[in-house]
Structure formats: C-alpha cells, structure tokens
Design a protein around this motif. Structure first.
Motif, short mmCIF file in Angstrom:
data_model
loop_
_atom_site.label_atom_id
_atom_site.label_comp_id
_atom_site.label_asym_id
_atom_site.label_seq_id
_atom_site.Cartn_x
_atom_site.Cartn_y
_atom_site.Cartn_z
N UNK A 200 0.87 -1.28 -0.03
CA UNK A 200 0.22 -0.04 -0.07
C UNK A 200 0.97 1.17 0.16
N UNK A 201 1.99 1.30 0.71
CA UNK A 201 2.85 2.30 0.56
C UNK A 201 3.63 2.44 -0.84
N UNK A 202 3.70 1.46 -1.55
CA UNK A 202 4.03 1.66 -3.02
C UNK A 202 2.78 2.52 -3.44
N UNK A 203 1.55 2.50 -3.31
CA UNK A 203 0.53 3.04 -3.99
C UNK A 203 0.86 4.47 -3.33
N UNK A 204 1.12 4.81 -2.24
CA UNK A 204 1.13 6.15 -1.73
C UNK A 204 2.31 7.00 -2.25
N UNK A 205 3.40 6.26 -2.64
CA UNK A 205 4.53 6.68 -3.66
C UNK A 205 4.16 7.02 -4.97
N UNK A 246 13.13 7.10 -12.81
CA UNK A 246 13.47 7.48 -11.22
C UNK A 246 12.27 6.81 -10.83
N UNK A 247 10.90 7.19 -10.93
CA UNK A 247 9.68 6.46 -10.21
C UNK A 247 9.65 4.96 -10.12
N UNK A 248 10.00 4.49 -11.27
CA UNK A 248 9.76 3.07 -11.64
C UNK A 248 10.82 2.37 -10.60
N UNK A 249 12.23 2.97 -10.50
CA UNK A 249 13.02 2.24 -9.70
C UNK A 249 12.77 2.34 -8.23
N UNK A 250 12.24 3.47 -7.75
CA UNK A 250 11.88 3.58 -6.47
C UNK A 250 10.76 2.63 -6.06
N UNK A 251 9.75 2.42 -7.22
CA UNK A 251 8.43 1.64 -6.69
C UNK A 251 8.79 0.32 -6.64
N UNK A 252 9.75 0.13 -7.73
CA UNK A 252 10.04 -1.49 -7.74
C UNK A 252 11.09 -1.81 -6.55
N UNK A 253 11.66 -1.09 -5.97
CA UNK A 253 12.63 -1.24 -4.81
C UNK A 253 11.52 -1.62 -3.48
N UNK A 254 10.62 -0.69 -3.44
CA UNK A 254 9.71 -0.84 -2.28
C UNK A 254 8.68 -2.05 -2.67
N UNK A 255 8.38 -2.29 -3.78
CA UNK A 255 7.55 -3.50 -4.14
C UNK A 255 8.51 -4.85 -3.87
N UNK A 256 9.69 -4.66 -4.18
CA UNK A 256 10.70 -5.96 -3.85
C UNK A 256 10.81 -6.14 -2.53
N UNK A 257 10.69 -5.08 -1.46
CA UNK A 257 10.78 -5.23 -0.05
C UNK A 257 9.48 -5.89 0.35
N UNK A 258 8.32 -5.48 -0.22
CA UNK A 258 7.06 -6.26 0.00
C UNK A 258 7.25 -7.81 -0.36
N UNK B 60 4.26 -0.56 -11.29
CA UNK B 60 4.92 0.32 -10.58
C UNK B 60 5.21 1.78 -11.17
N UNK B 61 4.30 1.89 -12.07
CA UNK B 61 4.53 3.26 -12.67
C UNK B 61 3.21 4.07 -12.37
N UNK B 62 3.45 5.24 -11.97
CA UNK B 62 2.14 5.91 -11.54
C UNK B 62 1.48 6.35 -12.68
N UNK B 63 0.17 6.23 -12.52
CA UNK B 63 -0.63 6.39 -13.68
C UNK B 63 -0.61 7.89 -14.30
N UNK B 64 -0.55 8.92 -13.41
CA UNK B 64 -0.06 10.19 -13.56
C UNK B 64 1.02 10.29 -14.84
N UNK B 65 2.04 9.42 -14.60
CA UNK B 65 3.10 9.37 -15.43
C UNK B 65 2.84 9.01 -16.57
N UNK B 66 1.92 7.91 -17.08
CA UNK B 66 1.44 7.32 -18.09
C UNK B 66 0.69 8.56 -18.92
N UNK B 67 -0.43 9.09 -18.13
CA UNK B 67 -0.99 10.09 -18.47
C UNK B 67 -0.12 11.45 -19.22
N UNK B 68 0.89 11.71 -18.35
CA UNK B 68 1.84 12.47 -18.66
C UNK B 68 2.38 12.15 -20.05
N UNK B 69 2.75 11.12 -20.15
CA UNK B 69 3.24 10.58 -21.52
C UNK B 69 2.56 11.06 -22.58
N UNK B 70 1.05 10.51 -22.38
CA UNK B 70 0.16 10.46 -23.53
C UNK B 70 -0.16 11.97 -23.90
#
Lengths: 297, 215
Positions: A200-205, A246-258, B60-70
């Motif tokens: 859920x913290x990944x979702x916050x991020x 940057x975003x994907x790396x941060x989220x993947x790291x957190x998801x890996x922790x989960x 693990x990608x924010x949806x906002x980022x996907x929208x940003x791209x499009x």
C-alpha cells in the motif's frame, strides 16, 4: 500451477512453441522498433535535447524535485499509518457509536476518487472557504485520507484473520479488551499484514505524482517545466524518460521489499493461518488468493 | 443545491464523459489483461517473460506518469493524431491491463491442479485446457476482484480530467469560471462518484458472497 497447464513439450510442441516465441518476439520487437524509430525521426536522441542532463542547475532542480516527492511520500505514509490505526481500532470497537461513524468515514474515503479529494482540499477549501491550503498540505492530506482508509481495512482484516483462540485464550487469562488488542492481536496482525502494508505504501509513492495536477513542485512538475524550455530544445520526452526511470526504480525497490517480506512470512511456521490471511488480503487488494504480493491499483 | 441545479447540463455531460471513458477503458483493459494473462501462463518462455516484465513495470508506474506521456510527449512523436479522449483511453488501458492480468492469473491459480492434470490426461492442448477447463472455473474467483479493479479504473478516470478531458473531474474549472462556489461544486462531484461507485461495490460484495468457492 502454470506448469500444470501443459505437458513437457515433445518435438512437435517444441517446434510450435519456438514458432510462437519467434512470432511473439518479432511482434514486440516490431512495436519497440517502431517507437524507437519515431523517437529517432522526431529527433529525441539528438545530443542537444539531452544536453540539459549535464547542467548542474538542472541536476539540482531534479534532485530538489525528487526530494519534494519523497517528502510528500514520507509525511503522507506516516500520517496514513496513524489514520489507519485509529480508524481500524474504531471499526473494531464494540461500541456502535464508535464503529458506525468510523465505518462510514473509511467507506466514504475509499469510494471517492483520490484526485477529487485533493481538488476539494486544494481548490475547494482555498477558493470556497478562503482558507489558504498549500499544494503540499492538500496532497499529503488527500493521500492520508485515502490510503489511511485502505490501511484501516488492512489492519482490521489482519485482526479478523487471527484464529479466535488467540483472543479467547487472552480473555481466559484475565486480560482486558485493550490489553487483548494491544498485546495479543495487534502484534500478530501487523506481522501478518506487513507485506500488504508495504504494498500500500507503493501506492502512496505512486500517487504522490498526482501532486503534479495541483502544481506541487515534484518530479513531474519539474519535468513539464524543463520540457517546455525552448532554449534546451523542449526536451519533454528525454526528461519524461529520466523521470519515469526514477519513479519506476523507487516503486520497484519498495515492491521488492514487500515481496521479500511476503516470502519470509510464508517460510515461517506458526503465527496466523496463512490461508485466512491470504483471503483477507485478497478481498482488500482485489486480487484472488495467490502467492506473490498483490498490489492496489 | 443551486450549484447543482444551475449547472445540471454541465454535470450531466461531464458524468456521461466519465462513463464513456470508463466503459471503453474497462472493455479494453479486460481484453488486454486476458491476453497478458494468457502470455503469463503460456508454454512459451519468452512470452511468459514479456508478460511478467510488462506487469512488473506498469504496476510500478504512476498512472499520472502514463497520462503525462500521452498528454505531452506522445504528440511529439507524430505517429497518429489521436484525440485526447482516445489517448486517455489508451493510457487507462495500458495501466489497468496489468492489474487485470494479475487478477486473472491468480484466478487461474485457484483452480485445483487435478483439473488441469485431468484435461491433459484426456489429451487437451494448452489452448483447450485454458479455454474449456481452467478459465470457466477460474471465472468465479476472478469476477469479484475484477470488479474492484474496474472500480479503481472508474475512480482513475478523474486523472484524465486533470489533463483536461471533459469529464466529471473537470467540472470545477467550468464552475470557477462561471463564478460558483468551487467547494460545493466539487462536493457534488464527489457525491456523483459515490453514486457510481457504491452500486459497483455492492455488486462486488454480493458476487464475493455468492460465488465463494468452497474448497
């Protein structure tokens, strides 16, 4: 399970699989090649649109943006955990006058889109009531209300999934309601739900990116700003790619922790019944009962 | 109340926009998710790897980022000139497919191993096993969580409004231009979403109760 769906391939099946594999790879490569071709044709790989990455000021700007993202994430995560704990306790209360409102609050904030919440806090409260709300406050409060409500459900599910014998034994030992909750149920529930909490913290991020829409100066905001600078060659695509990494790396790291926490809790014997925990988790995250961390949308 | 009544037309067309975007993206994401799930359980290793990679990156990608791209970057590539509505649909489909795929895949995992083994023993191929034996049974455990994913999709359509598609989340801009109270206007938007989301949530809980598989 997946390996049960088909036999060990014989010579014909191997040929067929090879063919399918080649066709699949060709399709994927074709799409990727087309996209890269478009990138190249429209000049996205030209050195001058990547020049900005060498500028000290821009590096600092992006670092600052990253810091803003992380700050919003950290504050929102802590607040959401507190909010979740309080409202989970409220929902689990035996008193109707406490559990009723707590349930209503949790259900309400789970049903309203997060962005509408943030807009209400930012545009609604500031323009409608005349109270000055900064973008940071609106973003963090919105994230707290939504994710806190989801976390409240997660905490509650963790407590509910414990075998009845736990609380019965504690009551038989003469513990009071609060003692049973804080000493017996909560520690076990937290441990069982830890992977889900981290997911859920990944979702916050991920959702801190919504701050872009209320002009909170986080990564996407700066990406848009840099991307519109004509003297840098309007490098919106290169900047977007860097920010995405940057975003994907941060989220993947957190998801890996989960994932790691999940594997660890699976390997351990004792504790709450993993099947019940799985089912409770599944209800929350919207994924059917299966190993592997499920993650909110 | 006057904010709602004076702007009934605005609210009406905006929520129709929301529902349209939701329906297109829901169908698209279910089709995409099924395809991805089929890849993830297929006998072809490279397709499995691709499916897993796609799901892991997109989740693990924010949806906002996907929208940003499009919204900002896609027009630079000069591929097809898509309308904003179409681009919003594509963004939502790309994102939600990954979640649908996970729902379907975990649903497949709930079908007892014996079912697949029996169908193999009868000489069924992978396609037949999946299509005639596993998926129909997996459906029961897939539909309730699938409903929650689609509810999340419905809520995510608001992000399109932030990037200026004309739908329910975008009402506030129009209202503030017309000089109405933005807070009240937005609270009506929230209420509208409650009205849309609550029946779906009830449906999902009902399905979960009725279709619970005793195993």
């Amino acid at each position: 399970m997946t390996a049960v769906l088909y036999d060990a391939p014989g010579p014909r099946a191997r040929r067929r699989n090879l063919l399918l594999g080649v066709v699949g790879v060709a399709l994927v490569l074709a799409v990727a090649a087309f996209v890269i071709y478009r990138f190249a044709v429209t000049g996205q790989f030209d050195p001058d649109v990547w020049q900005w990455i060498l500028y000290k000021n821009i590096q600092l700007l992006l670092a600052d943006a990253l810091l803003n993202t992380l700050r919003a994430f950290a504050v929102a995560a802590v607040l959401a955990l507190v909010f979740g704990a309080v409202f989970a306790a409220g929902r689990l209360s035996d008193h109707r006058w406490l559990s009723g409102p707590a349930t209503a609050v949790v259900e309400f904030f789970r049903a309203v889109p997060l962005l509408v919440l943030i807009f209400i806090l930012y545009f609604g409260v500031s323009r409608g009531l005349g109270i000055n709300v900064s973008a940071f406050t609106a973003l963090v409060l919105g994230l707290m209300l939504y994710n806190g409500s989801v976390l409240a459900e997660i905490f509650r599910a963790g407590v509910v999934s414990l075998p009845r014998g736990q609380s019965e034994a504690a009551y038989a030992l003469g513990m009071r309601k609060t003692q049973v909750m804080t000493n017996i149920l909560l520690p076990q529930a937290l441990r069982a739900m830890l992977p889900t909490i981290v997911s859920q913290l990944v979702v916050v991020l991920k959702d801190t990116a919504l701050g872009f829409l209320i002009l909170y100066p986080e990564l996407l905001y700066q990406a848009r700003f840099l991307g519109s600078q004509v003297q840098l060659g309007s490098p919106i695509l290169p900047v977007a790619m860097v920010v995405a990494v940057i975003y994907i790396t941060m989220c993947l790291l957190l998801a890996q922790l989960a994932n790691y926490l999940e594997r660890r809790s699976r390997g351990r014997h004792g504790g709450p019944d993993t099947d019940t925990v799985d089912q409770e988790r599944a209800k929350l995250t919207g994924l059917a009962v299966a190993p592997g961390v499920s993650q909110g949308v | 109340m006057t904010v709602l009544l004076d702007n009934l037309g605005l609210y009406g067309s905006a929520f129709v926009g929301t529902v349209e975007l939701f329906l297109v993206a829901a169908v698209g994401s279910i089709v995409g998710g099924l395809l991805l799930a089929a890849m993830r359980v297929s006998p072809v290793p490279i397709l499995r790897a691709f499916g897993a990679g796609y799901v892991n990156v997109v989740r693990n990608t924010p949806l906002t980022l996907v929208f940003f791209f499009f919204a900002f970057a896609y027009p630079r590539l000069e591929i097809f000139d898509l309308s904003f509505f179409a681009r919003a649909c594509v963004a939502l489909i790309i994102y939600t497919s990954a979640f649908v795929c996970e729902v379907v895949r975990s649903g497949v995992n709930t079908v007892p191993v014996g079912q697949a083994e029996a169908s193999r023993a009868l000489g069924f191929t992978f396609g037949q096993t999946l299509g005639s034996i596993i998926l129909p049974q997996a459906l029961r455990s897939v539909v309730p969580p699938l409903t929650s994913v689609e509810i999340a999709l419905l809520k995510n359509t608001t992000i399109a409004a932030g990037f200026a598609v004309f739908e329910a989340g975008g009402i506030y801009q129009n209202l503030s231009e017309r000089g109405y109270n933005v807070l009240v206007g937005l609270l009506w938007v929230a209420l509208g979403f409650l009205i849309l989301v609550i029946p779906l949530t009830l449906l999902q809980r009902n399905l979960e109760q009725r279709w619970r598989v005793a195993r």
